[in-house]
Design an enzyme around this catalytic site. Structure first.
Site, PDB file in Angstrom:
ATOM      1  N   GLU A   1     -62.389  64.460  37.759  1.00  0.00           N
ATOM      2  CA  GLU A   1     -60.977  64.778  38.046  1.00  0.00           C
ATOM      3  C   GLU A   1     -60.640  66.267  37.922  1.00  0.00           C
ATOM      4  OE1 GLU A   1     -58.371  62.337  35.677  1.00  0.00           O
ATOM      5  OE2 GLU A   1     -59.245  60.478  36.381  1.00  0.00           O
TER       6      GLU A   1
ATOM      7  N   ASN B   1     -66.890  63.071  40.191  1.00  0.00           N
ATOM      8  CA  ASN B   1     -66.085  61.851  40.181  1.00  0.00           C
ATOM      9  C   ASN B   1     -64.599  62.213  40.311  1.00  0.00           C
ATOM     10  OD1 ASN B   1     -66.100  58.924  39.759  1.00  0.00           O
ATOM     11  ND2 ASN B   1     -65.082  59.330  37.799  1.00  0.00           N
TER      12      ASN B   1
ATOM     13  N   HIS C   1     -58.827  53.297  41.489  1.00  0.00           N
ATOM     14  CA  HIS C   1     -57.822  52.523  40.755  1.00  0.00           C
ATOM     15  C   HIS C   1     -56.696  52.252  41.741  1.00  0.00           C
ATOM     16  CE1 HIS C   1     -59.675  53.057  36.841  1.00  0.00           C
ATOM     17  NE2 HIS C   1     -59.821  54.344  37.115  1.00  0.00           N
TER      18      HIS C   1
ATOM     19  N   GLU D   1     -64.675  53.176  39.531  1.00  0.00           N
ATOM     20  CA  GLU D   1     -63.705  52.639  38.555  1.00  0.00           C
ATOM     21  C   GLU D   1     -62.752  51.643  39.202  1.00  0.00           C
ATOM     22  OE1 GLU D   1     -61.861  55.797  36.282  1.00  0.00           O
ATOM     23  OE2 GLU D   1     -63.718  56.937  36.200  1.00  0.00           O
TER      24      GLU D   1
ATOM     25  N   ASP E   1     -60.359  48.972  40.165  1.00  0.00           N
ATOM     26  CA  ASP E   1     -59.499  47.883  39.704  1.00  0.00           C
ATOM     27  C   ASP E   1     -58.286  47.851  40.632  1.00  0.00           C
ATOM     28  OD1 ASP E   1     -57.952  50.015  38.618  1.00  0.00           O
ATOM     29  OD2 ASP E   1     -58.533  49.571  36.561  1.00  0.00           O
TER      30      ASP E   1
HETATM   31  C1  XIL Z   1     -59.626  55.452  30.500  1.00  0.00           C
HETATM   32  C2  XIL Z   1     -60.131  54.310  29.638  1.00  0.00           C
HETATM   33  O1  XIL Z   1     -60.154  53.146  30.404  1.00  0.00           O
HETATM   34  C3  XIL Z   1     -59.281  54.121  28.415  1.00  0.00           C
HETATM   35  O2  XIL Z   1     -59.907  53.193  27.534  1.00  0.00           O
HETATM   36  C4  XIL Z   1     -59.056  55.453  27.703  1.00  0.00           C
HETATM   37  O3  XIL Z   1     -58.151  55.278  26.676  1.00  0.00           O
HETATM   38  C5  XIL Z   1     -58.554  56.505  28.656  1.00  0.00           C
HETATM   39  O4  XIL Z   1     -59.446  56.620  29.745  1.00  0.00           O
HETATM   40  N1  XIL Z   1     -60.078  57.903  34.963  1.00  0.00           N
HETATM   41  C6  XIL Z   1     -61.267  58.027  34.284  1.00  0.00           C
HETATM   42  C7  XIL Z   1     -61.540  57.166  33.107  1.00  0.00           C
HETATM   43  O5  XIL Z   1     -62.152  58.791  34.697  1.00  0.00           O
HETATM   44  O6  XIL Z   1     -62.325  57.784  32.143  1.00  0.00           O
HETATM   45  C8  XIL Z   1     -60.249  56.657  32.484  1.00  0.00           C
HETATM   46  O7  XIL Z   1     -60.596  55.720  31.481  1.00  0.00           O
HETATM   47  C9  XIL Z   1     -59.357  56.062  33.533  1.00  0.00           C
HETATM   48  C10 XIL Z   1     -58.986  57.077  34.576  1.00  0.00           C
END
Ligand code: XIL
Length: 383
Positions: free
Chosen positions: A166, A214, A250, A283, A285
């Site tokens: 990010e 990423n 996400h 990631e 979801d």
């Molecule tokens: C999130 C985790 O799911 C949580 O448990 C933590 O508290 C915060 O981070 N982008 C990312 C991940 O790259 O590392 C993040 O994960 C979600 C957003």
């Protein structure tokens, strides 16, 4: 009728389902049909030649159902938090690999591949680092040391790393961060140069590991994904060591044109693959609105399944897309509820009781259909 009774009944039904499933598979084998409802995601992914993974928290490994579903359904895992600075670095001088090592142990026991996340990120850093008033020189040494130590510790175990996470904002410009410009590691106002430096250190630390950039919210076509594309293309052209792009995925809403959205995702994967990098969906979801008791509507869960199906399809359509990973697997432990302050949730493939949801079935079907037929279609397409 007491709870115990309905529980027994449910268990009975489940047993019946699995018996039928096994019978279905045997019949499928005999008749050489490809429908086998007893198949797991893991088996389907192995057959399709793709990695299908999930983020995990080692604190749940002693929960029987968590561990058994994990081992049964996935051929890749990534620690959700255990490889982040906040977890690995209790203070400036030490490294605490205990939680990370637990993930490695579990994965090795079950022949599961391990993805690493993440070495450089503006968030989830420990307070001693963020508030330490370090100079750029000091930060540069700290980061170099971190990348080297962590990658060497896990060399031969972690096959791919999110080196930088990010780093770009919604306009595609480098985000303000401790590593970039606050005060940064010595490349403030020099665009992506600090990212490049991190990749160079990473390649030296573990030459075997695949190195990924990423990013969030740059999955389809738009300003942000254009910027990721331009950066990675530039890196490839100049020989900066990078092997892949992670698309977080996400998905915050299912009230969109799902076909159009997943077509744009596929097009983005295609253009990234064309410059010679792999793509991992890292990631995934798909969150839906939930009421005050945390329930989602059946209609939304169906749309959610359609979205999952579209994303898996977008990946399988592109040879360069080699892994799909969900951000957790049971709604019991998804980060979405707290992240959305209770307004959204139920984002994953299994419900809170570890029962497969419509999204699970959609993903299983898509994985089972595999890649081959899709390539054949694209090769023989008349236009
Ligand atoms: C999130 C985790 O799911 C949580 O448990 C933590 O508290 C915060 O981070 N982008 C990312 C991940 O790259 O590392 C993040 O994960 C979600 C957003």
């Amino acid at each position: 009728m007491g709870h115990g009774h309905s529980f027994q009944k449910q268990a009975h039904l489940r047993q019946g389902f699995w018996r039928l499933a096994v019978l279905g598979c045997v019949l499928a084998l005999i008749t050489r049909s490809s429908i086998c409802i007893g198949q797991t995601l893991r088996e389907a992914a192995d057959k399709a030649g793709i990695l299908f993974g999930t983020a995990v928290r080692p604190s749940h490994f002693d929960e029987k159902r968590y561990a058994s579903v994990l081992a049964r359904e996935f051929n890749m895992v990534e620690p959700e938090d255990a490889f982040k600075w906040r977890a690995l670095r209790p203070d400036r001088r030490s490294y605490d690999f205990r939680a990370g090592d637990e993930v490695v142990r579990f994965a090795q026991q079950h022949q599961i591949k391990i993805r690493g996340h993440c070495l450089v990120w503006g968030r989830d850093n420990p307070d001693w680092l963020v508030r330490g008033n370090f100079s750029s020189r000091q930060l540069s040494r700290l980061l170099h040391d971190h990348i080297s130590r962590v990658m060497k510790h896990y060399a031969g175990q972690v096959f791919a790393w999110d080196v930088v996470n990010e780093a770009l904002d919604e306009k595609g410009k480098p985000r303000d961060s401790i590593w970039y410009n606050q005060p940064g590691i010595g490349f403030a106002a020099k665009g992506t140069a600090y990212i490049e430096q991190a990749f160079r250190w990473a390649r030296k630390a573990d030459p075997q590991a695949l190195l990924f950039y990423n990013e969030a919210e740059g999955e389809d076509l738009g300003r942000k994904s254009d910027a990721v594309y331009a950066m990675v293309k530039d890196f490839k052209q100049r020989g900066v060591p990078i092997d892949g792009v992670g698309l977080q995925m996400h998905i915050p809403s299912v009230d969109v044109d799902i076909d159009a959205e997943t077509a744009a995702i596929s097009a983005n994967i295609a253009r990234l693959s064309a410059i010679g990098v792999q793509v991992h969906i890292t990631e995934l979801d798909v969150s839906v609105p939930v009421d005050s008791s945390g329930m989602a509507s059946a209609g939304d869960l169906q749309k959610q399944a359609d979205f999952y199906r579209g994303v898996v399809r977008a990946c399988l359509q592109n040879r360069g897309c080699s892994a799909i990973q969900t951000w957790g697997f049971t709604d019991k432990y998804s980060w979405i509820r707290s992240h959305s302050r209770g307004t959204r949730g139920d984002a994953l493939l299994f419900d809170r009781e570890y029962e497969p949801k419509p999204s699970y079935k959609a993903v299983l079907q898509e994985l089972s259909a595999g890649r081959v037929s899709r390539y054949a279609n694209s090769v023989h397409s008349p236009n």
